[in-house]
Every structure is written in C-alpha cells, then in structure tokens.
Design an enzyme around this catalytic site. Structure first.
Site, PDB file in Angstrom:
ATOM      1  N   CYS A 418      10.161   6.400  25.946  1.00 44.16           N
ATOM      2  CA  CYS A 418       9.246   6.079  25.951  1.00 44.16           C
ATOM      3  C   CYS A 418       8.216   6.508  25.755  1.00 44.16           C
ATOM      4  O   CYS A 418       8.325   7.613  25.799  1.00 44.16           O
ATOM      5  CB  CYS A 418       8.833   6.309  27.752  1.00 44.16           C
ATOM      6  N   CYS A 623      -0.282 -16.401  -7.340  1.00 48.14           N
ATOM      7  CA  CYS A 623       0.428 -15.835  -7.500  1.00 48.14           C
ATOM      8  C   CYS A 623       0.031 -15.294  -9.033  1.00 48.14           C
ATOM      9  O   CYS A 623       0.348 -13.739  -9.224  1.00 48.14           O
ATOM     10  CB  CYS A 623       1.724 -16.836  -8.432  1.00 48.14           C
ATOM     11  N   CYS A 627       0.065 -11.136  -9.391  1.00 47.26           N
ATOM     12  CA  CYS A 627      -0.448 -10.456 -10.013  1.00 47.26           C
ATOM     13  C   CYS A 627      -1.044  -9.492 -11.116  1.00 47.26           C
ATOM     14  O   CYS A 627      -0.468  -8.637 -12.002  1.00 47.26           O
ATOM     15  CB  CYS A 627       1.175 -11.688 -11.137  1.00 47.26           C
TER      16      CYS A 627
END
Ligand SMILES: Cc1cc2nc3c(=O)[nH]c(=O)nc-3n(C[C@H](O)[C@H](O)[C@H](O)COP(=O)(O)O)c2cc1C
Ligand code: SF4
Ligand code: SF4
Length: 675
Positions: A418, A623, A627
């Site tokens: 814990c 995209c 990229c």
C-alpha cells in the site's frame, strides 16, 4: 445548415405517413441556441431583399420569427388560426393542414399588414405549401409585397416549393431539405449518412441502472447489448436484441436518457454481426490457483469493492469466483476526504482512464472482518475467500494470518504494497525491502497451512528482487501489482488545501502491470501468479493470463462499472476459448511468454507500411500533422482533395499515423524486407 442537419439526424424521428417529429428541439421543446443559428442563416440568405416585416403563423413559426425580427430589428406578426373576439377588421384565408388533416383559417388584423410592408415569411416546415399559399393570399389582400419565404425544414417529396412558385413566391429558402422519410430513415439532401460506429455509440451509452431503453423496448435488452459491445463482446451482443422489431428499438431509442442525444440503438443493433461461435461449445473456465479450485479466474481485488459481507455476497451472486478481501490490520484507520481523484478527457467525464486513491486499510474492527470472512465461506462454500492482511510486527503478521485460517479462509494475501500508509513500517516501503518481506513471509508461512500470497509493489525497479525473497521464504504465489505512486493536481481533490503522494490504478496502469507480471513470470522459479492492474475487459484479463497468471483481480473497473462487468469477463473469455478450440483455461497460462526477447534480438530488417482506406478517410489530415511533427514527413496531404498520400521512400513504418487516425482508415500491409 450543418448544425441543424446534425440535430435532425440526432434528435429527429421519422413517424409513419411522412411525418418528421422534431419536438425535441423545434416545435415543442425548443433549443434557443439553434433558433438563433436558424435566424442568423435566414438573415444572411434574405439580406438583399430588404424586408420591413417578418410574418409567420402560430405557433411553431413564432420562435424563429422572433429571433429573426430581433436580429434584423424588424417587427414580427404572426397569423392567428382563430379569430379573437377583440379583432374586427382583418384579412382571412382558408388553409388545409397536412398533419392534422383538416381545414383552418389564417387571420391577420388589418392594423398589422398593409401595402407599405415588404414581408418575409418564415415557418418551421414547408410540406405541401398550403400555409404558404394562404400567406400569399393574405399579402395580396393587404397589397403587401411578399419578398420571400424561409423554412427551417422542407419536405421536398411533398412538393410544396412547386406550389409556392406557382403561387408567385420568387425567393424560397429552406435550411434543411428532406428528400424522403422512408423505412424510418431520414434522408437529407446533400447528406451522406455516416454509418454508425457501434463502438462509439456503446462508449457513449451511460450504462444506466434499470435502463430506460430496455424498459421501453419490452422485447429485448438493448442496454445489455450495448454493455456487451462496450466490454468487447460485439458479436454475442445480438442475443439480447435478436427478437426486437424496428418499432421496439425506436421506442428504446426515444426512451434513452443520454444528456446530449440518444444512443442510435436501432442502427447499432442493425450493425451487429451474427455470432460465428456456437455458445453450446463454450468451455468451463475452472482453474486451479495455488491448489484451490476456482470456478473462473476472476476475483475482486482487495480494496473498496469488498469491505463488507453484503458487497462480497452480491459479487459472488453476480458470478465472481472469489475475493481478496479488503486488507485487515490492527491499527485504527481514519480516512481523508475526498479520498479519490481521476484522470479523464473533458469529453468523457465519468469514464476515467486513471484513478488515484488515498484509501488505507479496512476500517472495521479486526474481529468483525474475520467474522464476515467466516460467514462468507460458510454461505458460499464454492467461492474462494482470501484474507488480505498487513501487520506492523512479526507477531501481528502471524496473529492476523492465524485468524484468517481459523475463519476458514482459503488463502492469505500479504499486503506489502500500500503506497499511502501513514503508519511506520507498513505498506510499500516494506515491499521494497527484501529482508522485511522475506522475514514476514517466513513467519506467516510458519504459522498457517493455507497458501500465502505476498502482494508486490510496482514502486520498485526490479520487482523480482522482493518476489524472490518471498519465494525463498516459502510463498505459494505472488500477486501484483498494487497501485503506483502518483500525484494529481486537481484542486478539488485537495484535503484542506494539502496533497500527498498516493496510489494510481485503472486502465492507464495495465501496461506497467503487465511488464511487472512478465518479469515475475520469467523468474526461474516460475511462480504461480495473480495479475492485477487496469483489467476491465476479458481481453485485458487474457493478456495477464497469457503472460503467466492463473488468477486475475479487478478493483477500479468494478468501482466504475459495478460487479456486472463479470458477465462480459466470463462471456468473452469463454467465447475466445471456444473459438480457439481450447478446453482448459490452464492451456492459455503463459502462452505468450516465448514471444518476449531482448530488444537487440528483434528483427530490424523488415518493414510494414501503412495502408490508407480512401472510403473511411474523412480528410482530417491528422496523419499528416503527426507524421510531419512526430514522424518522418512521409505523408503529403492534398488540400484540394483532402486526402493523404504516403511517400514510401520516407516512411519508416513506425505506425504513428495508424494510431492517431480517428476513423481507423489506416491499416497495415504485409511485412516485407527493407530496401
Ligand atoms: C480505493 C482503493 C483501495 C484499495 N485498497 C487496497 C487494500 O486495502 N489492499 C490492497 O492490497 N490493495 C488495495 N488497493 C489496490 C488494488 O487492490 C489493486 O491492486 C490496484 O487498484 C490495481 O488494480 P486496478 O487497476 O484493477 O484497480 C486499493 C485500490 C483502490 C483503488
Ligand atoms: S437509456 Fe440510453 S444511456 Fe441509458 S442504458 Fe439505455 S442506451 Fe444507454
Ligand atoms: S488521419 Fe485518418 S481520416 Fe484523417 S486524413 Fe489521415 S487517413 Fe484520413
């Protein structure tokens, strides 16, 4: 008008007889924001006509007319359908109502329509054009100039535009044009209907208790079907809705209480594929864990989900095979408030991916907890009851373990992990000391015969070191992981203006938990493992099993979604095994371990290029952005066609584009040798 079209598709309902029901936002409950957008659009479209008065018909036309009048600073008059007793001097025209199939009159006081007026008429619907013809007549009677007519929605197939043109209306504008209302489908002009994404819809579903959609449906359980899809059981979902007619599903959809717009239940159901796995072939999920027979591998993790008798009994009844009960200790526990914080996207409030808790151990008196465990074992003898304990001294560890054994527990878990204990010599600090975990495990082993399962902390570089110390001391299995030490900064999670480091769990920690499990599974001792950390679906659980766990525990997902997630954990795992032809769950345990190599042994001579599906691509350009800024500038985005193109010579096959594409339009090609 895009926002109107979206709203019609979301909230409009197609009724029999060519009727479009828009009473959620136009003609009963009204959306003032949308009405304002409607008025702005009318204003732009009629800007050159220089109207001096806005005319409409009671009642549905009044809202857009008032908005338009307000924006254009023009008076608004509405034609009444009944003659008020106070009106003596008026123009009147008789009109046929399409929806109500009866005649009515349009009445305007001569005081409010005159030959000085250049009238712009607006209304909610253009159907057969009868109301419009009545308005043309009123204007003629008054000698007013009718400069045009604007409609929020036009039902093109009822040909009202032609009727109005023949009546002499020169300028007609409709903000949304319905081509057809057929088969309960709203076909809008110029709108290509996007096919419903069932996962998106299932994720939007609020997973309601006593779901209104199911209550309204009557012949099936659409809420259960949506839950199955949400928890990765798409194909089996059909079983809950296979007898539902379109009318049943529409009723369900109308009853949906989603705060934005209803879940597209009918379309979702129509998109569910027929299951190709026969459920009569589903195998039993029984497995032996630490020598204990378990009806399935799914256990509640020691935590807030199992702190009293009723909770565990409910979980057992729901189908959970066992419980690691909330950690019992001898110290007095007093919790803080608030106890929890969560990480989620702004858009998905209520559905968090990471969860931080400051909870310590059981607040119940020790005797009371062991009495609960005794009763649970007696009332549910086929279920597995495991006590989680935490001592501060060897004596305490031994005493608690003995009490667990005396209560009839099947095993004892040693909580060495814990991260938010306030007591000295307890919690994850102990879990980092090989010496302490070894001596505590050894003393517990010497005092009980039931299996002993130390629970490891992930807050350590090499989890195998304390695990090895525990195994040396005779541990029968290892469980991992407990929560990860973390900090969140939300001010509403502060405790009287103060914060502390505490444990992180849920979906976000699964890859970290899997890494720890992998390292434990690769130990030469090949320990029996219980996997914990971010398990929500059967696929998540399977990942732990395939890395060597014969048991899995769940906490945060139960806190979010309830014990009911067991339904889909069991269903999905059974179906997966049936599909693979696996009869024994044990056959899957550790099957993916041989796949893991050191990075220097991975193949670096081949490549997989991304492939773009032009139909699925919506042209967002994400995209290309990713990229360019986070990849190798291998995507060119054509701003005319709004489509991406891959430059093969620059692409390194990293797949960033595939991972960010919001529509799933990027997939993979075959692996080939690098040029
Ligand atoms: C609110 C809360 C209370 C917890 N209490 C305990 C506990 O008493 N004993 C323990 O060993 N682990 C405790 N844990 C850790 C869980 O058992 C589990 O190891 C961890 O949350 C990771 O699993 P999950 O991602 O499924 O939640 C607790 C976790 C949470 C969120
Ligand atoms: S009423 Fe709507 S949100 Fe609630 S369970 Fe049904 S589909 Fe989901
Ligand atoms: S991210 Fe996906 S949808 Fe967006 S342009 Fe690229 S391929 Fe198309």
């Amino acid at each position: 008008m895009k926002s109107l079209i979206n709203r019609i598709l979301q909230d409009g309902h197609c009724l029999d007889g060519g009727i479009l029901k828009v009473d959620r936002f136009i003609n009963h409950q009204m959306d003032p924001y949308l009405m304002k957008q409607v008025a702005v659009e009318f204003m732009n479209r009629f800007a050159n006509e220089r109207p001096t008065k806005i005319l409409t018909v009671e009642a549905s036309g009044i809202a857009p007319a008032v908005m338009l009048g307000y924006l254009m600073e023009l008076p608004v008059v509405f034609a009444k359908k009944k003659q008020p007793s106070t009106m003596n001097n008026f123009y009147v025209s008789k009109v046929r109502s399409f929806t109500k199939q009866r005649d009515y009159t349009l009445i305007i006081s001569k005081e409010y329509l005159s030959s000085d007026d250049r009238v712009l008429f607006v209304d909610d619907f253009l159907a057969f054009g009868n109301t419009g013809v009545g308005v043309v007549d009123l204007c003629k009677q008054a000698g007013a100039t009718l400069i045009g007519m604007g409609f929020i929605i036009e039902k093109e197939f009822q040909e009202g535009r032609k009727v109005l043109a023949e009546a002499g209306v020169k300028h007609i504008e409709s903000l949304a044009i319905i081509e057809a209302l057929e088969n309960n489908q709203i076909k809008l002009k110029g709108v290509k209907l996007r096919k419903v994404n069932i996962y998106e819809e299932a994720n939007r579903c609020l997973l309601c208790q006593d779901a209104p959609c199911t209550k309204a449906c009557k012949t099936g359980d659409p809420a259960r079907a949506l839950r199955a899809i949400r928890f990765d059981n798409h194909k089996p979902a059909l079983r809950w809705v296979k007898d539902c007619s379109d009318a049943d599903l529409e009723r369900a959809e109308q009853a949906c209480i989603h705060y934005n717009w209803p879940i597209r239940i009918k379309e979702v159901v129509h998109s569910i594929h027929k299951d190709d796995v026969d459920d009569s072939c589903y195998p039993d999920l029984g497995i032996i864990f630490c020598g204990i027979k378990c009806e399935n591998p799914f256990f509640l993790a020691s935590s807030a989900v199992c702190i009293n008798y009723e909770m565990v009994a409910n979980a057992f009844k729901a189908g959970w095979a066992g419980v690691f009960y909330k950690t019992i200790c001898m110290q007095e526990i007093k919790e803080v408030s608030p106890l929890f914080d969560a990480m989620h996207n702004n858009a998905t409030h209520g559905d968090f991916y990471g969860f931080r808790n400051m909870e310590q151990l059981s607040e119940n008196p020790v005797e009371e907890d062991f009495d609960i465990l005794r009763r649970l074992k007696k009332d549910y003898p086929t279920k597995v009851v495991i006590a989680s304990i935490m001592g501060q001294t060897e004596e305490e560890w031994m005493k608690l373990a003995k009490m667990a054994e005396e209560a009839g527990c099947d095993a004892v878990e040693l909580n060495f992990s814990c991260p938010q204990m306030k007591h000295k010599g307890m919690g994850s600090d102990v879990g980092q000391s090989q010496e302490l975990v070894n001596s505590y495990t050894a003393c517990v082993k010497s005092s009980v015969k039931i299996p002993v399962i130390p629970k490891m902390t992930p807050n350590i570089t090499h989890i195998t070191e304390p695990a090895e110390a525990c195994l040396q001391a005779g541990a029968d299995a290892i469980s991992a992981i407990n929560t990860i030490k973390s900090v969140t900064m939300a001010s509403d999670a502060e405790v009287t203006g103060r914060r502390t480091i505490s444990g992180y769990s849920g979906r976000a920690v699964r890859p970290i938990a899997l890494r720890h499990i992998l390292e434990l599974a690769q130990m030469p001792q090949k320990p029996v493992l219980s996997g914990i950390g971010g398990i929500e679906t059967w696929r998540d659980a399977l990942e732990f099993i395939q890395l060597g766990c014969s048991n899995v525990q769940v906490c945060t997902a139960v806190m979010q979604y309830g014990y009911r997630i067991i339904d889909d954990l069991i269903l999905g795992l059974q179906r997966f095994m049936a599909k693979r032809g696996v009869n024994e769950l044990q056959q899957l345990v550790g099957e993916h371990l041989p796949k893991f190599l050191n990075p220097d042994h991975l193949d670096r001579d081949t490549i997989i290029y991304p492939k773009f599906d032009k139909e699925m691509c919506v042209g967002c350009g994400r995209c290309e952005v990713s990229c360019s800024d986070g990849g190798h500038q291998a995507i060119v985005f054509d701003s005319e066609t709004r489509r991406p193109r891959l430059v093969g010579t620059k692409c390194v096959g990293c797949h960033l584009c595939r991972l960010i594409c919001p529509t799933g339009a990027i997939s993979v090609t075959k692996r080939i040798t690098k040029k």
